[in-house]
Design a protein around this motif. Structure first.
Motif, mmCIF file in Angstrom:
data_model
loop_
_atom_site.group_PDB
_atom_site.id
_atom_site.type_symbol
_atom_site.label_atom_id
_atom_site.label_comp_id
_atom_site.label_asym_id
_atom_site.label_seq_id
_atom_site.Cartn_x
_atom_site.Cartn_y
_atom_site.Cartn_z
ATOM 1 N N VAL A 301 35.340 53.931 35.609
ATOM 2 C CA VAL A 301 35.143 54.055 37.053
ATOM 3 C C VAL A 301 33.800 53.431 37.458
ATOM 4 O O VAL A 301 32.758 53.703 36.860
ATOM 5 N N GLY A 302 33.843 52.588 38.478
ATOM 6 C CA GLY A 302 32.613 52.031 39.024
ATOM 7 C C GLY A 302 31.833 51.151 38.065
ATOM 8 O O GLY A 302 30.618 51.021 38.188
ATOM 9 N N LYS A 303 32.524 50.517 37.121
ATOM 10 C CA LYS A 303 31.864 49.603 36.186
ATOM 11 C C LYS A 303 32.225 48.166 36.555
ATOM 12 O O LYS A 303 33.276 47.905 37.138
ATOM 13 N N SER A 304 31.377 47.225 36.196
ATOM 14 C CA SER A 304 31.654 45.817 36.477
ATOM 15 C C SER A 304 32.827 45.334 35.632
ATOM 16 O O SER A 304 33.146 45.916 34.575
ATOM 17 N N ALA A 305 33.465 44.258 36.061
ATOM 18 C CA ALA A 305 34.606 43.711 35.322
ATOM 19 C C ALA A 305 34.239 43.326 33.891
ATOM 20 O O ALA A 305 34.992 43.647 32.956
ATOM 21 N N PRO A 306 33.104 42.630 33.650
ATOM 22 C CA PRO A 306 32.754 42.312 32.255
ATOM 23 C C PRO A 306 32.555 43.549 31.390
ATOM 24 O O PRO A 306 32.920 43.540 30.213
ATOM 25 N N LEU A 307 32.008 44.609 31.967
ATOM 26 C CA LEU A 307 31.784 45.827 31.190
ATOM 27 C C LEU A 307 33.104 46.519 30.860
ATOM 28 O O LEU A 307 33.307 47.002 29.732
ATOM 29 N N VAL A 308 34.024 46.551 31.814
ATOM 30 C CA VAL A 308 35.341 47.132 31.552
ATOM 31 C C VAL A 308 36.047 46.348 30.449
ATOM 32 O O VAL A 308 36.641 46.919 29.527
ATOM 33 N N ALA A 309 35.967 45.015 30.523
ATOM 34 C CA ALA A 309 36.586 44.175 29.491
ATOM 35 C C ALA A 309 35.966 44.446 28.128
ATOM 36 O O ALA A 309 36.677 44.551 27.117
ATOM 37 N N ASN A 334 52.771 53.412 34.248
ATOM 38 C CA ASN A 334 52.148 52.084 34.245
ATOM 39 C C ASN A 334 50.807 52.181 34.972
ATOM 40 O O ASN A 334 50.767 52.271 36.199
ATOM 41 N N PRO A 335 49.681 52.156 34.250
ATOM 42 C CA PRO A 335 48.383 52.359 34.898
ATOM 43 C C PRO A 335 48.030 51.285 35.923
ATOM 44 O O PRO A 335 47.254 51.539 36.838
ATOM 45 N N TYR A 336 48.622 50.100 35.765
ATOM 46 C CA TYR A 336 48.317 49.035 36.721
ATOM 47 C C TYR A 336 48.937 49.292 38.089
ATOM 48 O O TYR A 336 48.536 48.685 39.089
ATOM 49 N N SER A 337 49.927 50.181 38.155
ATOM 50 C CA SER A 337 50.567 50.490 39.443
ATOM 51 C C SER A 337 50.007 51.764 40.057
ATOM 52 O O SER A 337 50.582 52.307 40.995
ATOM 53 N N ARG A 338 48.839 52.215 39.541
ATOM 54 C CA ARG A 338 48.199 53.422 40.056
ATOM 55 C C ARG A 338 46.771 53.114 40.520
ATOM 56 O O ARG A 338 46.308 51.977 40.442
ATOM 57 N N GLU A 339 46.069 54.149 41.018
ATOM 58 C CA GLU A 339 44.710 53.966 41.519
ATOM 59 C C GLU A 339 43.763 53.626 40.373
ATOM 60 O O GLU A 339 43.737 54.291 39.343
ATOM 61 N N LYS A 340 42.964 52.593 40.579
ATOM 62 C CA LYS A 340 41.988 52.145 39.591
ATOM 63 C C LYS A 340 40.656 51.945 40.305
ATOM 64 O O LYS A 340 40.453 50.936 40.974
ATOM 65 N N LEU A 341 39.751 52.904 40.181
ATOM 66 C CA LEU A 341 38.475 52.842 40.905
ATOM 67 C C LEU A 341 37.470 51.969 40.147
ATOM 68 O O LEU A 341 36.370 52.384 39.796
ATOM 69 N N THR A 342 37.872 50.739 39.929
ATOM 70 C CA THR A 342 37.107 49.776 39.144
ATOM 71 C C THR A 342 37.692 48.399 39.458
ATOM 72 O O THR A 342 38.809 48.319 39.991
ATOM 73 N N PRO A 343 37.002 47.300 39.153
ATOM 74 C CA PRO A 343 37.505 45.973 39.552
ATOM 75 C C PRO A 343 38.685 45.467 38.712
ATOM 76 O O PRO A 343 38.605 44.447 38.028
ATOM 77 N N ILE A 344 39.806 46.178 38.760
ATOM 78 C CA ILE A 344 41.062 45.755 38.138
ATOM 79 C C ILE A 344 42.117 45.681 39.228
ATOM 80 O O ILE A 344 42.265 46.615 40.023
ATOM 81 N N LEU A 345 42.849 44.583 39.269
ATOM 82 C CA LEU A 345 43.931 44.411 40.236
ATOM 83 C C LEU A 345 45.229 44.073 39.521
ATOM 84 O O LEU A 345 45.234 43.267 38.584
#
Length: 447
Positions: A301-309, A334-345
């Motif tokens: 949650v609330g992490k940058s895209a590079p950090l999540v990766a 399917n986690p991609y079809s749910r709320e993601k409070l981070t830079p994932i689309l």
């Protein structure tokens, strides 16, 4: 010499007793006195906006300081500007043609549940609307953000008292536990619960037996219709999704794109440094989005895209803005079809307008029903149809989801508590503000 340590229950009882006495006095204040108090709170919280942002970021690790400063500024300035001229004391409206007089009266003591994602800005926001309506407010803080919530409460309380408010109007539970929060919500002297937080906490608020305004999770789909200005649309979506690294629940969660413009959308996303995950990378990331119990993983949650990766063992360029995974399935697993409070689309492709409408509603009903949905189009007829048919309380057109929903880039009421309506298990579809914290009695004359 012995030292008395308050138990959790005793602390809540003490806070309520103090708040009750303060609020009873505050209920006698004039409109001019009330307005002077909220003006000082607005000015002091604005002065401390950077200190509060640093405190929240250092304590929680969520988001980034620059955007948290903006959120604090929004809460202190934009919210204040939206409520400062609203009458809330005594006769607030005269309707001579209807032979009606409306009188504003306070509710009493408000229990304000504060999340860890937007801790200081939510304290400022809820304190301003409570004080404007002559209510006391007691905050129940998320333990992960306790220190920053305590700091924000201290600044608000001191500013209110300095402007003439009775001490004890604004306070916080210093030993936060589920038991303490439950004691607060169920106490007979609490008039209203204003719940912003996780699904379980909001459910507990509505189950407490006390009147409550709660908001559910967001899972905002954004439909990019084929007549949209694609470059501008993608610019706004990326700005929104990266703002404070996705911690605002109204930020976009899934792109729904017409097949005829898909390649153009992909190129526009890549120009904004979006990283497209391959199948193996998508699988790795998916393991980090949810916990084993199905809840959102707070580590991302609330992490940058590079950090999540990096958490998933994936190397992406340092300037990556968002991680994108192409998807076809909508389901609770399917986690991609749910709320993601981070830079994932998630990225879904549709072949027609009707298919896009159906998919947006599927995403909302999967999670986030009644919250927010966005459309990018140049066709105003389709924008109106989208508004009529989509299961969301806020329908945003050609704007940033995160900032548009809270009233930052639209004319919606500036708010950090966004109602989801009955379909989302909420008691209102409104952007919550002073009107929801004010009781109105009516003097009605014979016609």
């Amino acid at each position: 010499m012995t030292t008395t340590v308050l138990t959790k229950t005793t602390e809540v009882e003490t806070l309520i007793a103090t708040a009750k006495q303060a609020q009873q006095l505050y209920a006698t204040y004039s409109q001019e006195q009330v307005d002077a108090i909220i003006k000082n709170v607005h000015e002091m919280t604005y002065q401390h906006r950077e200190e509060l942002a640093i405190s929240a970021h250092e304590e929680t690790g969520f988001g980034n300081v620059a955007d948290k400063i903006i959120k604090n500024e929004f809460a202190s300035n934009r919210v204040y500007d939206s409520i400062k001229d609203i009458p809330t004391v005594g006769v607030i409206n005269r309707l001579p043609e209807q032979k009606l007089i409306e009188v504003g009266i306070p509710m009493g003591i408000v229990a304000g549940l504060i999340p860890s994602t937007n801790p200081t800005s939510t304290v400022i926001f809820k304190a301003l609307i409570a004080l404007k309506t002559r209510n006391a407010i007691i905050f129940s803080p998320h333990p992960k953000a306790l220190a920053s919530i305590q700091l924000a409460t201290k600044i608000v309380e001191e500013a209110a008292v300095a402007a003439g408010a009775p001490s004890g109007l604004v306070s916080v539970i210093n030993q936060p536990t589920l038991e303490a929060t439950s004691d607060l919500m169920q106490h007979e002297d609490i008039a209203l619960i204003l719940a912003t937080g996780g699904k379980a906490m909001v459910h507990a608020a509505y189950s407490s037996g006390t009147p409550a305004i709660g908001v559910g999770p967001g899972n905002s789909p954004v439909l990019i219709e084929k007549t949209a200005d694609i470059k501008t649309s993608i610019d706004r979506i990326i700005q929104s999704k990266t703002f404070d690294y996705g911690t605002i629940c109204a930020s976009e969660q899934a792109l729904v794109v017409d097949a005829s413009i898909k390649e153009e959308v992909i190129q526009a996303l890549k120009a904004k440094h979006a990283y497209f995950l391959n199948e193996a990378e998508s699988e790795k990331i998916s393991q980090f989005i949810l916990r084993d119990n199905g809840a959102l993983n707070p580590d991302i949650v609330g992490k940058s895209a590079p950090l999540v990766a990096a958490l998933a063992g994936i190397d992406v360029p340092e300037n990556t803005t968002v991680l994108i995974s192409e998807q076809t399935e909508v389901s609770h697993t399917n986690p991609y079809s749910r709320e993601k409070l981070t830079p994932i689309l998630a990225l879904y492709t549709v072949n027609a307008w009707e298919e896009g409408l159906t998919l947006c509603n599927e995403l909302l009903l999967n999670e986030g029903a009644g919250h927010t949905a966005s459309l990018h189009t140049s066709n105003e007829v389709l924008a109106e149809e989208f508004g009529l048919r989509i299961h969301a309380s806020r329908i945003l057109v050609n704007t940033l989801g995160a900032l548009g929903a809270i009233g930052g880039t639209t004319n919606l009421m500036p708010s950090l508590t966004l109602g989801c309506g009955a379909i989302g298990g909420s008691s209102t579809t409104d952007n919550v503000s002073v009107h929801q914290l004010l009781n109105i009695k009516r003097v009605a004359f014979h016609q």
